[in-house]
Design an enzyme around this catalytic site. Structure first.
Site, PDB file in Angstrom:
ATOM      1  CG  ASP A   1      30.392  69.153  61.851  1.00 37.04           C
ATOM      2  OD1 ASP A   1      29.252  69.083  61.360  1.00 37.04           O
ATOM      3  OD2 ASP A   1      31.440  68.954  61.217  1.00 37.04           O
TER       4      ASP A   1
HETATM    5  N1  URA Z   1      32.257  71.881  57.501  1.00 37.29           N
HETATM    6  C1  URA Z   1      32.446  70.904  58.412  1.00 37.29           C
HETATM    7  O1  URA Z   1      33.033  69.883  58.103  1.00 37.29           O
HETATM    8  N2  URA Z   1      31.985  71.089  59.653  1.00 37.29           N
HETATM    9  C2  URA Z   1      31.352  72.203  60.049  1.00 37.29           C
HETATM   10  O2  URA Z   1      30.965  72.312  61.212  1.00 37.29           O
HETATM   11  C3  URA Z   1      31.166  73.218  59.092  1.00 37.29           C
HETATM   12  C4  URA Z   1      31.626  73.030  57.812  1.00 37.29           C
END
Ligand code: URA
Length: 240
Positions: free
Chosen positions: A106
């Site tokens: 993310d």
């Molecule tokens: N899980 C998440 O919620 N965000 C990420 O960036 C990676 C795994």
């Protein structure tokens, strides 16, 4: 393997741009099988000739593998009209190598992100069938408990219908804010955040710290990268 232009072969190491390769050759600093080559337009099969730059053997790689310590604020995408992507953190000469991130983090997630142009291995590493663990360090609001650990181990069902594979939750500290390692072998959208939110412990910080047998290199400051070593790439191949 097909023949490629000498400047392309030299630039594929990531150490020099094609323009720099041209300059090096012009100054007589590039040799192929011991003979100085001044025109980078000449084509060679990089896997069957010995190339030296300034007398040092060039370590040719068919594919590029990079470990990036991703900072918050960058999208794990190849290009984006709106914001900066992780590719903006790499030098321009790597831009032509068609690198892509191996899975997504993310925008606000930090840590280990691999980039490559080797599609088959990248996809194998992400496939849940291959059991390649991804380890995340998570800080949550709320107290993590043994029940949370057990629920992760059993396989969570999220409110939106997603049934998660059994996952690891190693609680590192527990209090008003808690810390844990979350170990997943799949990678659904926002998965760690959704799993912890479903237990009423929303994530306040998330960092990926390991992929398979490859830990985040703590020598890399946020936003910097390095090439994987031959041993590290072989280690990834051995996983799948
Ligand atoms: N899980 C998440 O919620 N965000 C990420 O960036 C990676 C795994």
């Amino acid at each position: 393997m097909a023949k490629e232009r000498l400047d392309k072969i030299i630039a594929s190491t990531g150490k020099w741009s094609r323009r720099e390769a041209k300059e090096l050759a012009r100054h007589g600093l590039v040799a192929v099988n011991g003979a100085v080559i001044r025109s980078v337009e000449e084509k060679f099969d990089p896997e069957s000739v010995g190339i030296t730059v300034r007398g040092e053997a060039l370590c040719y790689r068919r594919y590029t593998w990079i470990m990036l310590n991703k900072p918050a604020g960058y999208l794990s995408a190849r290009s984006d009209g709106q914001g900066e992507t992780v590719l903006d953190l790499l030098p321009r000469e790597l831009g032509k190598q068609e690198l892509f991130p191996v899975g997504r983090l993310d925008k606000d997630t930090e840590g280990l992100l691999l980039l490559t142009n080797e599609g088959s291995l990248a996809h194998a590493l992400l496939s849940p069938k291959r059991h390649v663990d991804k380890v995340y360090y998570a800080r949550t609001a709320g107290r993590l408990t043994e029940e949370d650990r057990q629920a992760f181990a059993d396989g969570l069902s999220l409110g939106d219908g997603l049934r998660c594979l059994p996952a690891g939750l190693e609680i590192l500290s527990s209090g008003e804010e808690s810390e844990a390692h979350v170990i997943l072998r799949e990678g659904k959208f926002h998965q760690v955040k959704r799993m912890l939110a479903s237990r009423g412990k929303p994530v306040v910080y998330l960092e990926r710290v390991q992929m398979g047998n490859l830990p985040l290199d703590r020598g890399l400051s946020r936003g910097s990268f390095r090439f994987l070593t031959e041993e590290e790439i072989a280690g990834l191949r051995a996983l799948v």
